[in-house]
Design a protein around this motif. Structure first.
Motif, mmCIF file in Angstrom:
data_model
loop_
_atom_site.group_PDB
_atom_site.id
_atom_site.type_symbol
_atom_site.label_atom_id
_atom_site.label_comp_id
_atom_site.label_asym_id
_atom_site.label_seq_id
_atom_site.Cartn_x
_atom_site.Cartn_y
_atom_site.Cartn_z
ATOM 1 N N MET A 16 70.287 48.577 7.151
ATOM 2 C CA MET A 16 69.058 49.377 7.049
ATOM 3 C C MET A 16 68.163 48.784 5.962
ATOM 4 N N THR A 17 66.907 48.511 6.317
ATOM 5 C CA THR A 17 65.942 47.951 5.377
ATOM 6 C C THR A 17 65.156 49.084 4.723
ATOM 7 N N LYS A 18 65.200 49.146 3.414
ATOM 8 C CA LYS A 18 64.480 50.180 2.682
ATOM 9 C C LYS A 18 63.058 49.706 2.371
ATOM 10 N N VAL A 19 62.085 50.494 2.837
ATOM 11 C CA VAL A 19 60.677 50.126 2.696
ATOM 12 C C VAL A 19 59.942 51.210 1.917
ATOM 13 N N LEU A 20 59.138 50.774 0.943
ATOM 14 C CA LEU A 20 58.310 51.705 0.185
ATOM 15 C C LEU A 20 56.846 51.367 0.428
ATOM 16 N N VAL A 21 56.092 52.339 0.936
ATOM 17 C CA VAL A 21 54.658 52.174 1.164
ATOM 18 C C VAL A 21 53.912 52.726 -0.044
ATOM 19 N N LEU A 22 53.124 51.869 -0.701
ATOM 20 C CA LEU A 22 52.332 52.293 -1.856
ATOM 21 C C LEU A 22 50.859 52.307 -1.462
ATOM 22 N N HIS A 23 50.239 53.465 -1.555
ATOM 23 C CA HIS A 23 48.828 53.585 -1.201
ATOM 24 C C HIS A 23 48.249 54.806 -1.907
ATOM 25 N N SER A 24 47.005 54.697 -2.347
ATOM 26 C CA SER A 24 46.376 55.814 -3.063
ATOM 27 C C SER A 24 45.744 56.832 -2.128
ATOM 28 N N VAL A 25 45.536 56.469 -0.868
ATOM 29 C CA VAL A 25 44.904 57.363 0.101
ATOM 30 C C VAL A 25 45.982 58.039 0.941
ATOM 31 N N GLY A 26 46.102 59.352 0.791
ATOM 32 C CA GLY A 26 47.180 60.091 1.427
ATOM 33 C C GLY A 26 47.243 59.940 2.939
ATOM 34 N N LEU A 27 46.095 59.999 3.609
ATOM 35 C CA LEU A 27 46.073 59.927 5.063
ATOM 36 C C LEU A 27 46.573 58.570 5.559
ATOM 37 N N LEU A 28 46.095 57.499 4.940
ATOM 38 C CA LEU A 28 46.521 56.159 5.331
ATOM 39 C C LEU A 28 47.988 55.927 4.985
ATOM 40 N N ARG A 29 48.404 56.456 3.841
ATOM 41 C CA ARG A 29 49.813 56.346 3.443
ATOM 42 C C ARG A 29 50.714 57.019 4.476
ATOM 43 N N SER A 30 50.309 58.211 4.921
ATOM 44 C CA SER A 30 51.097 58.944 5.918
ATOM 45 C C SER A 30 51.125 58.215 7.257
ATOM 46 N N LEU A 68 64.580 54.552 -5.529
ATOM 47 C CA LEU A 68 64.866 54.091 -4.173
ATOM 48 C C LEU A 68 65.341 52.648 -4.113
ATOM 49 N N ARG A 69 64.910 51.838 -5.069
ATOM 50 C CA ARG A 69 65.218 50.407 -5.075
ATOM 51 C C ARG A 69 64.995 49.804 -3.684
ATOM 52 N N PRO A 70 63.743 49.831 -3.212
ATOM 53 C CA PRO A 70 63.443 49.335 -1.862
ATOM 54 C C PRO A 70 63.632 47.830 -1.733
ATOM 55 N N ASP A 71 63.834 47.389 -0.504
ATOM 56 C CA ASP A 71 63.911 45.951 -0.228
ATOM 57 C C ASP A 71 62.512 45.354 -0.154
ATOM 58 N N VAL A 72 61.572 46.157 0.357
ATOM 59 C CA VAL A 72 60.200 45.686 0.555
ATOM 60 C C VAL A 72 59.211 46.761 0.118
ATOM 61 N N CYS A 73 58.173 46.345 -0.612
ATOM 62 C CA CYS A 73 57.056 47.230 -0.959
ATOM 63 C C CYS A 73 55.842 46.770 -0.158
ATOM 64 N N LEU A 127 53.218 43.572 11.511
ATOM 65 C CA LEU A 127 53.646 44.174 10.254
ATOM 66 C C LEU A 127 55.158 44.362 10.238
ATOM 67 N N VAL A 128 55.703 44.843 11.325
ATOM 68 C CA VAL A 128 57.156 45.048 11.413
ATOM 69 C C VAL A 128 57.894 43.713 11.257
ATOM 70 N N ARG A 129 57.394 42.696 11.943
ATOM 71 C CA ARG A 129 58.025 41.364 11.843
ATOM 72 C C ARG A 129 57.953 40.833 10.417
ATOM 73 N N ALA A 130 56.792 41.034 9.769
ATOM 74 C CA ALA A 130 56.613 40.563 8.401
ATOM 75 C C ALA A 130 57.581 41.254 7.447
ATOM 76 N N ILE A 131 57.756 42.559 7.610
ATOM 77 C CA ILE A 131 58.682 43.295 6.741
ATOM 78 C C ILE A 131 60.100 42.755 6.887
ATOM 79 N N ARG A 132 60.505 42.470 8.105
ATOM 80 C CA ARG A 132 61.852 41.937 8.331
ATOM 81 C C ARG A 132 62.024 40.567 7.672
ATOM 82 N N LYS A 133 60.981 39.738 7.760
ATOM 83 C CA LYS A 133 61.040 38.417 7.134
ATOM 84 C C LYS A 133 61.141 38.529 5.610
ATOM 85 N N VAL A 134 60.278 39.373 5.036
ATOM 86 C CA VAL A 134 60.256 39.538 3.579
ATOM 87 C C VAL A 134 61.577 40.129 3.085
ATOM 88 N N ALA A 135 62.148 41.051 3.842
ATOM 89 C CA ALA A 135 63.427 41.655 3.459
ATOM 90 C C ALA A 135 64.533 40.605 3.394
#
Length: 202
Positions: free
Chosen positions: A1-15, A44-49, A112-120
């Protein structure tokens, strides 16, 4: 399981980003604004931010590199940025912060999904559409001092205030301002600030 943390200041886009990524069964996704980013990173110690380069607060987080700013990412976390070729300054800051993934904001969700897997996996991922932005980033015409003068001017500081803050004379600050204005092809100081902010340099 890849742990992902989304950081964004805009609540709607973050959601929206979080909901999109949670559709992938192999992702364990959490989200945070900037004010609670550090606590989420530590707990959380995510794998990808995943970070939007156009999001207010991103520049501060990137300034100190992977361990910089309020997010305090740390070198063990893969940084993936959502970017635009039209903002080469932001791309350069992300590169200096050792981001591994660069996804065009106009790309598909699959990219985006492919990129996250590569970065992880510790691999680099760069959308080809961002190549011109990286080329422009390598041609940044301003010195660090000229950028710092423009950044303070953009915050509304006067020549005297900038001079005191940077321990320079008023004349030296004016010279830096004139040089920066000329280098970016601006008509005046306000135009120089607009151009550099638009490119993500300031």
């Amino acid at each position: 399981m890849t742990k992902v943390l989304v950081l964004h200041s805009v609540g709607l886009l973050r959601s929206a980003l979080t909901a999109l990524l949670r559709s992938e069964e192999s992702f364990d996704v959490a989200a945070s604004g900037w004010c609670t980013a550090q606590q989420h990173v530590e707990s959380l110690r995510p794998d990808v931010c995943v970070v939007d380069l156009d999001c207010p607060g991103t520049a501060t987080m990137l300034e100190g590199g992977p361990a910089g700013g309020g997010a305090a990412l740390g070198r063990h976390i893969g940084l993936l940025v959502l970017a635009s070729a039209a903002r080469p300054g932001a791309l350069r800051k992300a590169f200096e912060a050792r981001a591994l993934g660069y996804v065009d904001k106009d790309a598909s969700a699959g990219r985006l999904v492919r990129a996250i897997r590569k970065v992880a996996e510790g691999e680099r991922f760069v959308d080809e559409s961002l190549a011109f932005g990286f080329l422009e980033a390598s041609r940044m015409p301003l010195t660090a001092r000229e950028l710092s003068v423009l950044a303070r001017a953009a915050e509304g500081e006067s020549i005297a205030e900038i001079a005191r803050g940077l321990h320079l004379s008023n004349g030296t600050v004016r010279n830096y301002m004139a040089s920066a204005t000329r280098k970016v092809g601006a008509r005046n100081r306000i135009d120089a600030i607009r151009i550099t902010q638009g490119a993500g340099w300031v």
